[in-house]
Design an enzyme around this catalytic site. Sequence first.
Site, PDB file in Angstrom:
ATOM      1  N   ASP A  23      -9.814  -4.686  -5.557  1.00  0.00           N
ATOM      2  CA  ASP A  23      -9.244  -3.986  -4.406  1.00  0.00           C
ATOM      3  C   ASP A  23      -9.887  -2.606  -4.328  1.00  0.00           C
ATOM      4  O   ASP A  23      -9.742  -1.789  -5.216  1.00  0.00           O
ATOM      5  CB  ASP A  23      -7.722  -3.873  -4.585  1.00  0.00           C
ATOM      6  CG  ASP A  23      -7.043  -3.180  -3.400  1.00  0.00           C
ATOM      7  OD1 ASP A  23      -7.749  -2.598  -2.552  1.00  0.00           O
ATOM      8  OD2 ASP A  23      -5.795  -3.218  -3.349  1.00  0.00           O
ATOM      9  N   SER A  66       0.828  -1.193   0.000  1.00  0.00           N
ATOM     10  CA  SER A  66       0.000   0.000   0.000  1.00  0.00           C
ATOM     11  C   SER A  66       0.875   1.261   0.000  1.00  0.00           C
ATOM     12  O   SER A  66       1.716   1.410  -0.874  1.00  0.00           O
ATOM     13  CB  SER A  66      -0.939  -0.068   1.213  1.00  0.00           C
ATOM     14  OG  SER A  66      -2.015   0.792   1.059  1.00  0.00           O
ATOM     15  N   HIS A 102      -7.477  -5.696  -0.054  1.00  0.00           N
ATOM     16  CA  HIS A 102      -6.279  -4.877  -0.159  1.00  0.00           C
ATOM     17  C   HIS A 102      -5.067  -5.579   0.442  1.00  0.00           C
ATOM     18  O   HIS A 102      -3.973  -5.055   0.394  1.00  0.00           O
ATOM     19  CB  HIS A 102      -6.536  -3.551   0.564  1.00  0.00           C
ATOM     20  CG  HIS A 102      -5.485  -2.521   0.327  1.00  0.00           C
ATOM     21  ND1 HIS A 102      -5.042  -2.177  -0.923  1.00  0.00           N
ATOM     22  CD2 HIS A 102      -4.772  -1.762   1.200  1.00  0.00           C
ATOM     23  CE1 HIS A 102      -4.104  -1.243  -0.818  1.00  0.00           C
ATOM     24  NE2 HIS A 102      -3.927  -0.981   0.463  1.00  0.00           N
TER      25      HIS A 102
END
Lengths: 251, 409
Positions: free
Chosen positions: A197, A75, A225
């Site tokens: 996602d 991320s 995610h």
Amino acid sequence: MFAHGFGCDQNMWRLVTPAFAEDYRIVLFDYVGAGRSDLDAWRPERYATLGGYADDVLEICDELDLRDVVFVGHSVSAMIGVLAAAREPSRFAALAMVGPSPRYIDDDGYTGGFSAADIDELLDSLDSNYLGWSAAMAPAIMGNPDRPALGEELTNSFCRTDPAIARHFAHVTFTGDNRSDLAGVTVPTLIMQCREDLIAPLAVGEYVHRAIPGSEMVVLEATGHCPHLSAPEQTAKALRAFLETLPASRA
Amino acid sequence: MMSPAHDESVGGPAEDDNRPSFSALLEDDAADLYDNAPCGYLSTLLDGEIAKINATLLDWLGYAREDLVGRKRFTDLLTVGGRLYHETHFAPLLRMQGQAREIALELVAADGRRLPVLINSTVKTGADGAPLLIRSTVFDARQRRAYERELLRAREAAEQERARWQRLSETLQRTLLPPILPAVPGLEVAAHYHAASYEHIGGDFYDLFPLAGNRWAFFLGDVCGKGPEAAVVTSLTRYTLRAAAVYDPDPVAVLSNLNSVVLQQGHAADARYCTVVFGLLVPDGDGFTLTVASGGHPPALVARADGRVEMLNTPGGQLIGILPDATIAVASTRLAPGESVLLYTDGLTEARDFDGAQLGDEHLAQLAEGFVGRGAAEIVSSLATMLDGLGDRLTDDTALLALTVRAES
């Protein structure tokens, strides 16, 4: 080196790292402000941009004298890796990104998936979970080192964070724009993207793939995610396949 | 749920003959209990797809079962901000510890209404330990959330007030100290103020300033108490000392005049006093002649060029602002090149180390042996580092002022 994203800590990697423990030196850490890091070391000025978190990464590299680092960033850490590699390219052998996004908020001709109002709503969500978060954090917040057992009994033993720091990190993460940094990536790069996602949609993964010269992209058949939690074998397999394409140096 | 005992039409607590009706009530069918429980029930697959939902939650949300089961994911029911929170925190937490409790989220009903809820979830695993399903209970939290918002608002207001107070304190504190020390020909000078807390404005002060005839004056002191009342006396003291030194720079005269002013200002109900050391530096060949007057203040330390450490004792000096004719003690010495004088407030000597022992005068004198051959800046920064290292154990403010005669002109 495995770097966690916003909202959690290094525990996120525990299903993936065993697959690499034999052949690589594994470095896991919590960013300052997350997990079990020293919250006293957190300064709003230092962490006002992702650059401060990139400094954390470089300081760890320096302290452990790391070379040929394969930086696996989840991320927001994918962008932190981009910044760290730009500052000290000689340290890094490769970047592996899980669910990267260079910008979350939509812009002219760019779809990040969110509006500025959505991000405000996230900050509200964090605020309304303030009590929950602070309960989990109580010993740290109250500075009660005499009663460590208190912390162990509390609900959330993972992903602890100070609520004020979490809010700040969320703001930095979700309002940032690192699109212009992508073209500067010179090391081999893998983008691991989930099929579905909400945080980093496929189109964003493809944007990152196009923007980083010579990058490789793998779409994982996973939802959510955090494929390193929901589909750890697949994630490890994609990462290993990528590592095998690199020149034989390991870190 | 209703308590069966209250459902009895007659009589008190359940007796034997009440058992049949008791069990009839409890022979609830499980499906009815599930569907009409006073909380929402939701089961999803691991990817969030809704597999089962009870009537209570459907009713809250205004959806029909067929709108959701097999068609929507749990995250589809959340606000966008809630989805971000869910994906970055709640979902990973649930994966890792198998359960998560009291997560505050907002569900979006079919008509767009938002329903604040608290959610507990557990991961149901198969016999082999593999996760199969996520089961959640959903509690209506409208009232609680409204109350929490008020709490949050109150907390934010309190934090803002605290920040304002801190800014005010810091600003006021700054007016009590020189922003920077002036450059003094032939001297290296350094000072440090360690504020133990910004909750209270401290009463320590110092200053260094020129007088006519190449002379320089300095002072350092400590007003009894803390907070705004002490700050009033600190301010008065600082400006009185500067004016008094211009009027008559003799150190004893300066402190005597200060004593008169502080006495006049005080009144019986709120007597304030201070300890202070005032010094006069007069160039003397390659060094300086130093004359200090003290009103009840700890002695200055002198680090000699030959390695000795001396206390510049001023016995008998009395507190300033108590007695009309306070005794002011005076001492004089010569500072040769490389020699230093250190002034400090009792925050330094009363600082406690890790074992709870006070630093004390003797230990300070030992410490000062390390000052020999070092300049004022180095002396002050080494002490400041030591004070910073004490953290919360340092309960009083501390002021430091050091002067070193430069070795070469």
